[in-house]
Enzyme design. Structure first.
Site, PDB file in Angstrom:
ATOM      1  N   CYS A 267      -1.617  -8.288  15.664  1.00 46.71           N
ATOM      2  CA  CYS A 267      -1.202  -8.317  14.259  1.00 46.71           C
ATOM      3  C   CYS A 267      -1.260  -6.958  13.578  1.00 46.71           C
ATOM      4  O   CYS A 267      -0.670  -6.779  12.513  1.00 46.71           O
ATOM      5  CB  CYS A 267      -2.036  -9.335  13.487  1.00 46.71           C
TER       6      CYS A 267
ATOM      7  N   HIS B 241      -1.359  -7.295   6.313  1.00 48.34           N
ATOM      8  CA  HIS B 241      -0.919  -8.281   7.290  1.00 48.34           C
ATOM      9  C   HIS B 241      -1.077  -9.669   6.695  1.00 48.34           C
ATOM     10  O   HIS B 241      -2.143 -10.023   6.175  1.00 48.34           O
ATOM     11  CB  HIS B 241      -1.745  -8.151   8.566  1.00 48.34           C
TER      12      HIS B 241
ATOM     13  N   ASN C 144       2.122 -16.731   9.142  1.00 48.23           N
ATOM     14  CA  ASN C 144       1.615 -15.502   9.753  1.00 48.23           C
ATOM     15  C   ASN C 144       2.568 -15.142  10.891  1.00 48.23           C
ATOM     16  O   ASN C 144       2.594 -15.811  11.920  1.00 48.23           O
ATOM     17  CB  ASN C 144       0.195 -15.741  10.267  1.00 48.23           C
TER      18      ASN C 144
END
Length: 347
Positions: A111, A253, A283
């Protein structure tokens, strides 16, 4: 010394959107449970036969169009879900974009991958190796999720975002400021896919039925993510000579809405300055920052001249941050990304 300057941006989402109700019915959960714990209402999911390269090509083409078209001397693809374990996916993406003989490689930092890929692209430009770099963040986490694990299957979505970098002056709009990067391999087991790599293959043991799926220790990761992004973001701000109050937009993020909120609090920023698109895309791992940037730009929530702080945390454990002053960019939509701009909101 010169630096890399953002000169184009683009993103793409698979057409299929999965609402919370569809997952809740299967998992014995509820829309409210998912929304209150993650902030996610829907996510886009790749169709059968789709791979991360397909998403990356779409986003990359839009970023190149936004930058006025033309070539790129290098392609850097951040992904944790490559088309194959070997070879890297970036060369295939470059070829499909018509970038023949272009340097191309993958970055595997989960990520935090897009920030690492930005740093790699900046390094190529600063070293004089490349004059134009296409940096892509793309993931199809639906390919590695346990469909019966409601702690992970409700959070993640698939998507891709990309930017084009060129050489420039550190004082001009779009210039990427000082980076801060870090890692802690002692926490590798907190975010992992246990099977499929050389360690498992050479262990002599057959993997368990769920070891090919992504696993995450949610509670432990939550606070590590907030703390490490806050520390890294603070270091990037110090190196840029900015104070937290100078930041117009925080783009972290998109892991979880509560993480975004707590991070803004830790940095002393009003929560409304933190851009969020997690409600409508989930996500999207390495794609989350460029997707959020492109959707915010399209919606008018990110304007030329805004001071922007990017920060990310992911598996490794790895984290990174960088600053930039947002430039004026062309529109690379060209058959707009599925869902582009939909539901993008301030946190």
């Amino acid at each position: 010394m010169g630096t890399a300057v953002v000169t184009g941006i683009g993103s793409w989402l698979p057409p299929r959107a999965v609402e919370n109700a569809e997952l809740a019915n299967r998992l014995g959960s509820s829309d409210e449970w998912i929304r209150t714990r993650t902030g996610v209402r829907r996510r886009h999911v790749a169709s059968a036969g789709m791979a991360v390269s397909d998403l990356a090509v779409e986003a990359g083409a839009r970023a190149l169009k936004s930058a006025g078209g033309g070539e790129a001397d290098a392609v850097v693809l951040a992904t944790a879900t490559p088309d194959h374990p070997c070879p890297a996916t970036a060369p295939d993406v470059a070829a499909r974009l018509g970038l023949w003989s272009t340097a191309a490689f993958d970055v595997a930092a989960v990520c935090s991958g897009f920030v690492y890929a930005l740093a790699a692209g900046t390094g190529l430009i600063s070293a004089g190796i490349a004059r134009r770099v296409l940096v892509i963040g793309a993931d199809v986490f639906s390919s590695i999720l346990d469909p019966d694990d409601r702690t992970t299957s409700v959070i993640f979505g698939d998507g891709a975002g990309a930017v084009v970098l060129r050489p420039g002056d550190p004082a001009e709009p779009g210039a990427l400021g000082p980076f801060d990067l870090g890692s802690d391999g002692a926490g590798a087991g907190l975010i992992t896919v246990r099977a499929g790599g050389s360690r498992q293959r050479l262990s002599g043991a057959e993997p368990g039925p769920r070891e090919h799926f992504f696993a995450m220790a949610g509670k432990a990761v939550f606070w590590r993510a907030v703390q490490q992004m806050a520390q890294s973001a603070g270091a990037a701000l110090d190196r840029a000579g900015w104070r937290p109050r100078d930041v117009d937009r925080l783009v972290c993020h998109q892991a979880n809405q509560r993480i975004t909120d707590h991070l803004a609090d830790e940095l002393g920023l009003p929560r409304e300055r933190a851009l969020s698109n997690i409600a409508d895309v989930g996500n999207t791992a390495a794609a989350s920052i460029p997707l959020a940037l492109d959707q915010a730009r399209a919606a008018g929530r990110l304007r030329p001249g805004d001071r922007v702080l990017l920060t990310a945390f992911g598996g490794g454990l790895a984290w990174g941050s960088v600053t930039l002053r947002w430039p004026s960019l062309g529109d690379g939509a060209g058959g707009a990304a599925a869902g582009a701009g939909e539901g993008e909101r301030d946190a």
